[in-house]
Design an enzyme around this catalytic site. Structure first.
Site, mmCIF file in Angstrom:
data_model
loop_
_atom_site.group_PDB
_atom_site.id
_atom_site.type_symbol
_atom_site.label_atom_id
_atom_site.label_comp_id
_atom_site.label_asym_id
_atom_site.label_seq_id
_atom_site.Cartn_x
_atom_site.Cartn_y
_atom_site.Cartn_z
ATOM 1 N N HIS A 179 6.732 9.845 0.519
ATOM 2 C CA HIS A 179 5.434 10.546 0.759
ATOM 3 C C HIS A 179 5.280 11.917 0.151
ATOM 4 O O HIS A 179 4.505 12.698 0.552
ATOM 5 C CB HIS A 179 5.082 10.707 2.509
ATOM 6 C CG HIS A 179 5.024 9.358 3.119
ATOM 7 N ND1 HIS A 179 4.360 9.290 4.078
ATOM 8 C CD2 HIS A 179 5.314 8.027 2.880
ATOM 9 C CE1 HIS A 179 4.186 7.944 4.666
ATOM 10 N NE2 HIS A 179 4.700 7.425 3.617
ATOM 11 N N GLU B 245 0.146 -0.942 5.847
ATOM 12 C CA GLU B 245 1.064 -0.284 6.720
ATOM 13 C C GLU B 245 0.910 1.200 6.707
ATOM 14 O O GLU B 245 1.333 1.781 7.875
ATOM 15 C CB GLU B 245 2.356 -0.777 6.189
ATOM 16 C CG GLU B 245 3.476 -0.383 7.006
ATOM 17 C CD GLU B 245 3.895 0.853 7.127
ATOM 18 O OE1 GLU B 245 5.063 1.428 7.907
ATOM 19 O OE2 GLU B 245 3.873 1.433 6.123
ATOM 20 N N GLU B 246 0.644 1.612 5.629
ATOM 21 C CA GLU B 246 0.644 3.144 5.716
ATOM 22 C C GLU B 246 -0.572 3.947 6.439
ATOM 23 O O GLU B 246 -0.833 4.923 6.503
ATOM 24 C CB GLU B 246 0.398 3.722 4.076
ATOM 25 C CG GLU B 246 1.742 3.257 3.528
ATOM 26 C CD GLU B 246 2.961 4.236 3.943
ATOM 27 O OE1 GLU B 246 2.878 5.007 4.957
ATOM 28 O OE2 GLU B 246 4.232 4.199 3.254
ATOM 29 N N GLU C 129 12.020 -1.009 4.549
ATOM 30 C CA GLU C 129 11.681 0.798 4.777
ATOM 31 C C GLU C 129 12.830 1.446 3.973
ATOM 32 O O GLU C 129 13.813 0.765 4.276
ATOM 33 C CB GLU C 129 11.194 1.138 5.884
ATOM 34 C CG GLU C 129 10.010 0.206 6.525
ATOM 35 C CD GLU C 129 8.848 0.957 5.836
ATOM 36 O OE1 GLU C 129 8.975 2.100 5.166
ATOM 37 O OE2 GLU C 129 7.629 0.637 5.982
ATOM 38 N N ASP D 48 0.824 -1.042 0.044
ATOM 39 C CA ASP D 48 0.100 -0.016 -0.044
ATOM 40 C C ASP D 48 0.914 1.258 0.023
ATOM 41 O O ASP D 48 2.024 1.306 0.271
ATOM 42 C CB ASP D 48 -0.979 -0.154 1.260
ATOM 43 C CG ASP D 48 -0.279 -0.090 2.707
ATOM 44 O OD1 ASP D 48 0.839 -0.839 2.725
ATOM 45 O OD2 ASP D 48 -0.853 0.744 3.459
#
Length: 377
Positions: free
Chosen positions: A349, A134-135, A163, A69
């Site tokens: 992001h 996860e997000e 990550e 995700d």
């Protein structure tokens, strides 16, 4: 392996897997994993797709963990290209999730494929734990898979979370732990009244101020070799009716601890209550523990991946526990050694997120050599 990793990363980015949706990313992985002998378990919880794939039954078990995700794109018009139409410009692969963390997942797969092709009868076992939650709220993702594994006593010996950890160059940083996150909603009660008659009211802001000052100045711990000292911060505060002539009846605030392994949830809660009680406040306090801290000191896993990084990049990586939380906090419950290592994190992001194409060439080699170091001993 370089071109294959790039192509797989592009195929994953092209799936609009906004959290908590996977949008078929895991099926792409499953198709490749089944071809090299992985046993596949799909663990769906609500709208969340989770994947547990394992090759082998013996120990030690090395698991690669990640998420398909991605966060929302932000204004599309501010992207230089469609975030879900991956494109290479200036030796960078652009697209939402390129760095966080579809590039790492692609490198997991091609690195494992290369290792299995070279060592089809390797010792130990390899696993992947992939989630699409996860997000977001992260309640039906990795934590649910961990519950399934724990219930059947299937423990993990080593785990690499993909990550994005690196700062300036691929391989410069390994995250060998993360701080815990403990939040509180504190409401201090007073008596509402006219501001011209303060003797008939009790101003909760005034009452709370000395306690807030003490909480802000308290040294909660000293940290340790791997962690900075624990911090306490107010994130939101609200009180009053909006009028200038009314003393409020209560003030509410949200605060958060980012805490190291030098403290526990229980010790921090106890000290907060002691301070509030000593200031004789009339209050209510609701706690939310988002994750305990975890730490993997230097040992088998840290040494194995550090040696792999140095072999591939020539860099000696630094250990770090900085940053927010990750799914490593859940996996640490069934795995004594958890680290995070992935590409550079400068654009995660953000608008125009990208990963260096060169990193996509080196990252699977690092993962493959880590497998060598741990499973061929």
């Amino acid at each position: 392996m370089h071109n294959d990793t790039l192509a797989l990363a592009q195929a994953l980015i092209a799936r609009r897997s906004l959290t908590p949706f996977d949008e078929g990313c895991q099926e792409i992985l499953i198709d490749r994993l089944e071809k090299i002998g992985f046993k596949i378990e799909r663990i769906r919880c609500g709208e969340v797709d989770n994947l547990w794939a394992r090759r082998g039954t013996d120990g030690p078990l090395l698991c690669f963990a990640g998420h398909t995700d991605v966060v929302p794109t932000g204004p599309l018009e501010k992207w230089e290209s469609d975030p879900f139409e991956p494109v290479v410009r200036n030796d960078r692969l652009y697209g939402r999730g390129a760095a966080d963390m579809k590039g790492s997942i692609a490198a997991f797969i091609t690195g494992i494929e290369a290792f299995v092709a070279e060592h089809p009868n390797h010792g130990g076992s390899i696993a992947l734990l992939i989630t699409s939650d996860e997000e977001g709220v992260a309640i039906d993702g990795t934590v649910r898979v961990v519950e399934v594994l724990k219930a059947r006593n299937e423990m993990i010996d080593y785990c690499i979370v993909g990550e994005p950890t690196c700062v300036d160059k691929l391989g410069d940083t390994i995250k060998n732990g993360r701080r815990g996150s403990l939040s509180g909603k504190l409401t201090v009660k007073g008596i509402q009244g006219h501001i011209a008659y303060p003797h008939l009211a009790k101003n909760p802001i005034h009452l709370a101020a000395p306690a807030i000052t003490e909480l802000a100045q308290t040294k909660w711990d000293e940290g340790n070799e791997y962690f900075p000292a624990t911090t306490w911060q107010i994130s939101n505060i609200a009180g009053g009716t909006g009028a200038t002539n009314v003393i409020p009846g209560e003030v509410a605030m949200l605060f958060n601890f980012r805490f190291s392994t030098a403290s526990t949830v229980e010790s921090l809660q106890a000290r907060v209550h002691e301070i509030l009680d000593r200031h004789k406040l009339d209050y209510s306090l609701l706690w939310e523990n988002s994750g305990k801290p975890y730490l993997t000191p230097r040992g088998d896993l840290v040494d194995a991946i550090a040696r792999a990084i140095t072999t591939v990049t020539g860099i000696e990586p630094q250990l770090s526990t900085s940053g927010g939380t990750s799914d490593g906090r859940f996996i640490a419950d069934i795995c004594p050694q958890v680290v995070e290592m992935g590409p550079r994190n400068a654009t995660i992001h953000k608008l125009n997120e990208y990963v260096e194409v060169e990193d996509l060439g080196q990252l699977p080699q690092i993962y493959r050599l880590t497998l060598n170091n741990l499973l061929l001993r």
